[in-house]
Write a protein that holds these residues in place. Structure first.
Motif, short mmCIF file in Angstrom:
data_model
loop_
_atom_site.label_atom_id
_atom_site.label_comp_id
_atom_site.label_asym_id
_atom_site.label_seq_id
_atom_site.Cartn_x
_atom_site.Cartn_y
_atom_site.Cartn_z
N ARG A 4 0.83 -1.21 0.00
CA ARG A 4 0.00 0.00 0.00
C ARG A 4 0.87 1.26 0.00
NH1 ARG A 4 -2.76 2.99 4.09
NH2 ARG A 4 -4.64 3.98 3.30
N GLU A 5 1.95 1.23 0.78
CA GLU A 5 2.85 2.37 0.80
C GLU A 5 3.51 2.55 -0.55
OE1 GLU A 5 5.26 1.06 4.03
OE2 GLU A 5 4.46 2.57 5.40
N LYS A 6 3.86 1.43 -1.19
CA LYS A 6 4.52 1.51 -2.49
C LYS A 6 3.60 2.15 -3.52
CE LYS A 6 7.04 -1.25 -5.86
NZ LYS A 6 7.68 -2.51 -6.15
N THR A 56 9.61 4.39 -6.51
CA THR A 56 9.46 3.15 -5.75
C THR A 56 10.66 2.23 -5.95
OG1 THR A 56 8.14 2.32 -7.60
CG2 THR A 56 6.95 3.16 -5.69
N TYR A 57 11.30 2.30 -7.14
CA TYR A 57 12.49 1.50 -7.36
C TYR A 57 13.65 2.01 -6.50
CZ TYR A 57 10.10 -0.66 -11.27
OH TYR A 57 9.21 -1.36 -12.05
N MET A 58 13.75 3.32 -6.38
CA MET A 58 14.78 3.89 -5.51
C MET A 58 14.54 3.50 -4.05
SD MET A 58 17.53 5.80 -5.29
CE MET A 58 17.74 7.15 -6.45
N GLU A 59 13.27 3.52 -3.65
CA GLU A 59 12.93 3.12 -2.27
C GLU A 59 13.36 1.68 -2.00
OE1 GLU A 59 8.98 6.01 -2.00
OE2 GLU A 59 8.75 3.86 -2.36
N ASP A 60 12.98 0.78 -2.91
CA ASP A 60 13.30 -0.64 -2.72
C ASP A 60 14.80 -0.89 -2.78
OD1 ASP A 60 10.64 -1.12 -2.45
OD2 ASP A 60 10.34 -1.95 -4.44
N LEU A 61 15.49 -0.15 -3.66
CA LEU A 61 16.93 -0.31 -3.77
C LEU A 61 17.61 0.15 -2.47
CD1 LEU A 61 19.36 -1.04 -5.54
CD2 LEU A 61 19.35 1.32 -6.38
N LEU A 62 17.15 1.25 -1.90
CA LEU A 62 17.74 1.73 -0.65
C LEU A 62 17.57 0.71 0.47
CD1 LEU A 62 19.04 3.93 1.09
CD2 LEU A 62 16.76 4.90 1.43
N SER A 137 8.71 11.43 -1.59
CA SER A 137 8.50 10.01 -1.26
C SER A 137 7.71 9.89 0.04
CB SER A 137 9.83 9.30 -1.11
OG SER A 137 9.67 8.00 -0.59
N LEU A 138 6.98 8.80 0.16
CA LEU A 138 6.25 8.51 1.38
C LEU A 138 6.95 7.43 2.22
CD1 LEU A 138 2.62 8.63 -0.02
CD2 LEU A 138 3.76 10.34 1.37
N MET A 268 5.14 0.81 -13.38
CA MET A 268 5.02 2.27 -13.26
C MET A 268 4.89 2.72 -11.82
SD MET A 268 2.75 3.33 -16.59
CE MET A 268 3.23 5.06 -16.41
N GLY A 269 5.00 1.77 -10.89
CA GLY A 269 5.01 2.12 -9.48
C GLY A 269 3.67 2.55 -8.92
N THR A 270 2.58 1.95 -9.41
CA THR A 270 1.25 2.33 -8.92
C THR A 270 0.35 1.10 -8.92
OG1 THR A 270 -0.56 3.93 -9.18
CG2 THR A 270 0.39 3.02 -11.20
N SER A 271 -0.91 1.30 -8.62
CA SER A 271 -1.88 0.19 -8.65
C SER A 271 -2.63 0.20 -9.97
CB SER A 271 -2.88 0.33 -7.50
OG SER A 271 -3.69 1.48 -7.68
N GLY A 272 -3.22 -0.94 -10.33
CA GLY A 272 -3.97 -1.02 -11.57
C GLY A 272 -5.13 -0.04 -11.60
#
Length: 355
Positions: A4-6, A56-62, A137-138, A268-272
């Motif tokens: 949900r945060e992503k 979101t990719y930067m968040e996950d990479l961090l 970012s959240l 694309m870092g979002t929900s459908g």
């Protein structure tokens, strides 16, 4: 970080920033390929250095990095010396600028070229210019490290001044001090008071220093770089609309054989559901984009006369060839067989109805 945060983090960051971070992590001896896989970062994301990548990719990479590296001040550690390539053409504009005022003015003018990971603003206080940054970012982990990284880069800008005295009067962070034992490291880095739990993330610079000369201004290079930046901005506005981004990513998914709406939304870092709403605002839909790309692929396949219509239908995942024929005729205004004959006769295969 939860799913949900992503979904709620909607910003973008320029591909060169992620590439620069990966290079630094590799130099630190971290398993970069392993972390990229864990974060879902693929080479096609980074192929175009000017591309904007969901944060979101930067968040996950961090998070992948911090699992493997005990670096409580990672943002600061990676900010000096400032590397111009991290921020694309803007980074080189900074290196060629005349004053700090010019640097921060360019940062705000060309902010779209490096994404919308954060917003820069400037205001005046008595005797001081306050430059603030607000990360979009959240993910609180990324917010802290990203903010500290930006403040460190801005500290690097002040080192370009010809004078030696530190013009930074104060640094302010919205987040709390991570650990008391780190306080000295902050003050050693910035060489001035560092405050936490503040209303804004800011660096406070003596007003008179803002227009002092920098070490290596370059008028001819600066003019060329600014022209390049303006051209990139113009291209960005046409290339990086949501529809254009979605279409590019959906094309890659089609090649991989997984062009589902859910896969596109994740890329694309979002929900459908949220992606559907965003596309609707731009007068498009997932189905429109899929049909457009499938038609493009169908026309390319039909130019290969070794493939039957049934072969093409199968390659495009139609269960039956007559379903493919009906779909093709609805979109192209002609049947696959007639289209192939038009190409064979030297036409472009597109009827007036379909153009």
């Amino acid at each position: 970080m939860t799913a949900r945060e992503k979904q709620r983090s909607q910003g973008n960051v320029i591909a060169t920033t992620i590439r620069h971070c990966l290079d630094l992590f590799a130099m630190a001896g971290l398993p970069v390929e392993e972390m990229k896989a864990e974060a879902g970062v693929r080479e096609e994301h980074l192929a175009d250095p000017t591309a904007l990548i969901p944060i979101t990719y930067m968040e996950d990479l961090l998070h992948a990095v911090l699992k493997r590296w005990d670096a409580p001040l990672l943002g600061l550690q990676t900010s000096l010396p400032a590397a111009p390539e991290e921020f694309g053409v803007l980074g080189y504009i900074i290196q060629a600028s005349y004053t700090l005022t010019d640097i921060f003015d360019a940062t705000m003018r060309y902010k779209e070229l490096i994404g919308d990971l954060g917003l820069t603003s400037v205001h005046q206080e008595p005797g001081a210019t306050v430059v603030s940054f607000g990360c979009t970012s959240l993910d609180p982990v990324l917010v802290r490290h990203c903010t500290e990284h930006i403040m460190g880069c801005w500290m690097g800008h002040t080192l370009l001044l010809k004078w030696e005295k530190n013009p930074v009067l104060e640094v302010r962070f919205r987040h709390a001090l991570p650990a008391p034992e780190l306080m000295q490291r902050y003050t050693d880095f910035f060489r001035c008071p560092v405050l936490f739990n503040q209303p804004q993330d800011s660096i406070v610079i003596a007003s008179h220093a803002m227009n002092l000369p920098l070490r290596h201004p370059n008028a001819s290079l600066l003019e060329s770089l600014e022209q390049h930046a303006r051209e990139q901005l113009a291209k960005l506005k046409s290339r990086n609309s949501l529809v254009a981004q979605a279409k590019t990513r959906l094309r890659a998914l089609m090649v991989q054989g997984n062009p589902s709406r859910e896969a596109l939304a994740e890329l694309m870092g979002t929900s459908g559901r949220h992606l559907a709403r965003l596309l609707e605002k731009e007068g498009s839909s997932y189905r429109d984009l899929l049909d457009e790309l499938r038609l493009e692929m169908a026309q390319n396949y039909l130019r290969d006369y070794t493939q039957t219509v049934e072969d093409v239908a199968q390659r495009l995942n139609f269960q039956e060839s007559h379903s493919f024929i009906r779909w093709f005729r609805q979109l192209a205004g002609t049947t696959p067989g007639d289209y192939r004959q038009q190409v064979l006769r030297g036409g472009n295969g597109v009827t007036a109805e379909a153009s």
